[in-house]
Design a protein around this motif. Sequence first.
Motif, PDB file in Angstrom:
ATOM      1  N   ALA A  19     -59.241  -0.235 134.308  1.00  0.00           N
ATOM      2  CA  ALA A  19     -57.849  -0.472 134.637  1.00  0.00           C
ATOM      3  C   ALA A  19     -57.546  -1.917 134.379  1.00  0.00           C
ATOM      4  N   SER A  20     -56.293  -2.309 134.582  1.00  0.00           N
ATOM      5  CA  SER A  20     -55.873  -3.676 134.312  1.00  0.00           C
ATOM      6  C   SER A  20     -56.618  -4.666 135.188  1.00  0.00           C
ATOM      7  N   LEU A 192     -53.500   2.548 125.406  1.00  0.00           N
ATOM      8  CA  LEU A 192     -54.203   2.488 126.686  1.00  0.00           C
ATOM      9  C   LEU A 192     -55.701   2.711 126.500  1.00  0.00           C
ATOM     10  N   ALA A 195     -57.043  -0.636 125.379  1.00  0.00           N
ATOM     11  CA  ALA A 195     -57.081  -1.580 126.497  1.00  0.00           C
ATOM     12  C   ALA A 195     -58.216  -1.258 127.457  1.00  0.00           C
ATOM     13  N   ASN A 196     -58.361   0.001 127.779  1.00  0.00           N
ATOM     14  CA  ASN A 196     -59.411   0.370 128.735  1.00  0.00           C
ATOM     15  C   ASN A 196     -60.805   0.162 128.175  1.00  0.00           C
ATOM     16  N   HIS A 199     -61.412  -3.591 128.462  1.00  0.00           N
ATOM     17  CA  HIS A 199     -61.668  -3.938 129.863  1.00  0.00           C
ATOM     18  C   HIS A 199     -63.059  -3.498 130.307  1.00  0.00           C
ATOM     19  N   ARG A 218     -46.614   1.563 131.835  1.00  0.00           N
ATOM     20  CA  ARG A 218     -48.027   1.826 131.540  1.00  0.00           C
ATOM     21  C   ARG A 218     -48.613   0.732 130.670  1.00  0.00           C
ATOM     22  N   ASN A 221     -48.373  -2.973 132.725  1.00  0.00           N
ATOM     23  CA  ASN A 221     -49.308  -3.012 133.851  1.00  0.00           C
ATOM     24  C   ASN A 221     -50.766  -3.018 133.404  1.00  0.00           C
ATOM     25  N   THR A 222     -51.048  -2.627 132.171  1.00  0.00           N
ATOM     26  CA  THR A 222     -52.421  -2.511 131.680  1.00  0.00           C
ATOM     27  C   THR A 222     -52.830  -3.692 130.810  1.00  0.00           C
ATOM     28  N   ASP A 224     -53.023  -7.478 129.360  1.00  0.00           N
ATOM     29  CA  ASP A 224     -53.166  -8.723 130.108  1.00  0.00           C
ATOM     30  C   ASP A 224     -52.275  -9.851 129.615  1.00  0.00           C
TER      31      ASP A 224
END
Length: 291
Positions: A19-20, A192, A195-196, A199, A218, A221-222, A224
């Motif tokens: 997650a973020s 997403l 991004a995940n 992360h 979405r 919030n995810t 950076d």
Amino acid sequence: MNTYSSVAKAYRIGTTLLASLAFSSFPAMGSEWPPTLDPNPAVQPPKWDWQLAVPVKENPDPTIKIYDIDMFENENSGAIQMLHSKGYKVICYLDVGSWENWRDDATDFPQSILGAKYSGFPDERWLDIRDVNPQKSKTGIKLAEILGRRFDRAQRMGCDAIEPDNIDGYDKAAHGSSGFPLTYEDQIYFNLWVANRAHARGMLVGLKNDINQAHDERIYNTFDFVVSEQCFQYNECNFFSDFLRLNKPVFEAEYKLALSKFCPAAKVNRISAIKKRPALNAAREDCSAYY
């Protein structure tokens, strides 16, 4: 505007070039990590330099603490080690939404996921980003495996963050057709996923352009931070207001405008704006004189 492909990649052609994560407040000038914004517009936001040309050169301005460099071109250059040894953080550029035929893993990509040529660049083609989705993949998620290996390389190199390019393949308003019937939700799923995966490897991840999804909760919030090109010239900076509201940096580069044409607005909006040459070499101007 995905102008990296039309500007900075022209330099390469000409020269063969989870997650973020949570943010914590810290002093100005990007001296700590993750980077965040001071709520006071009078405080200069984190300062950055964007050098996709090689070799990477240290900027004489000691208050710059973040460098954005090409991942592939610097895998064995020692640039990240040099920058880290001097206290800098490093964002690594890599393409995730289109195929580049000169990369060392180009032959790993199945022909079935190579789409239309990127307008103006015959050695690049859009990718069928649906291939990372097990429900839509026709190759056994080969694209997910290929990009996963790229993210592993970035992690091993010591990249503190990644700048994933061409993550708006669905958006025909921004460029020509990808050659695939990509939808808004296909792009959200892919972005997403990117991004995940970043992360999960301990790296931050930036939203590269993709203005028409920047207001989606979405996304903001995810992701950076944002890497944006010419948002002042094209009146697109407002698309990143949700990132700024959350004190997430917008690292922005102009190529044509004079500093006087964008620095006052950059200050008011707390945008980390710089002026670069299209080659994205060491030449750089910023808005420091306006603070």
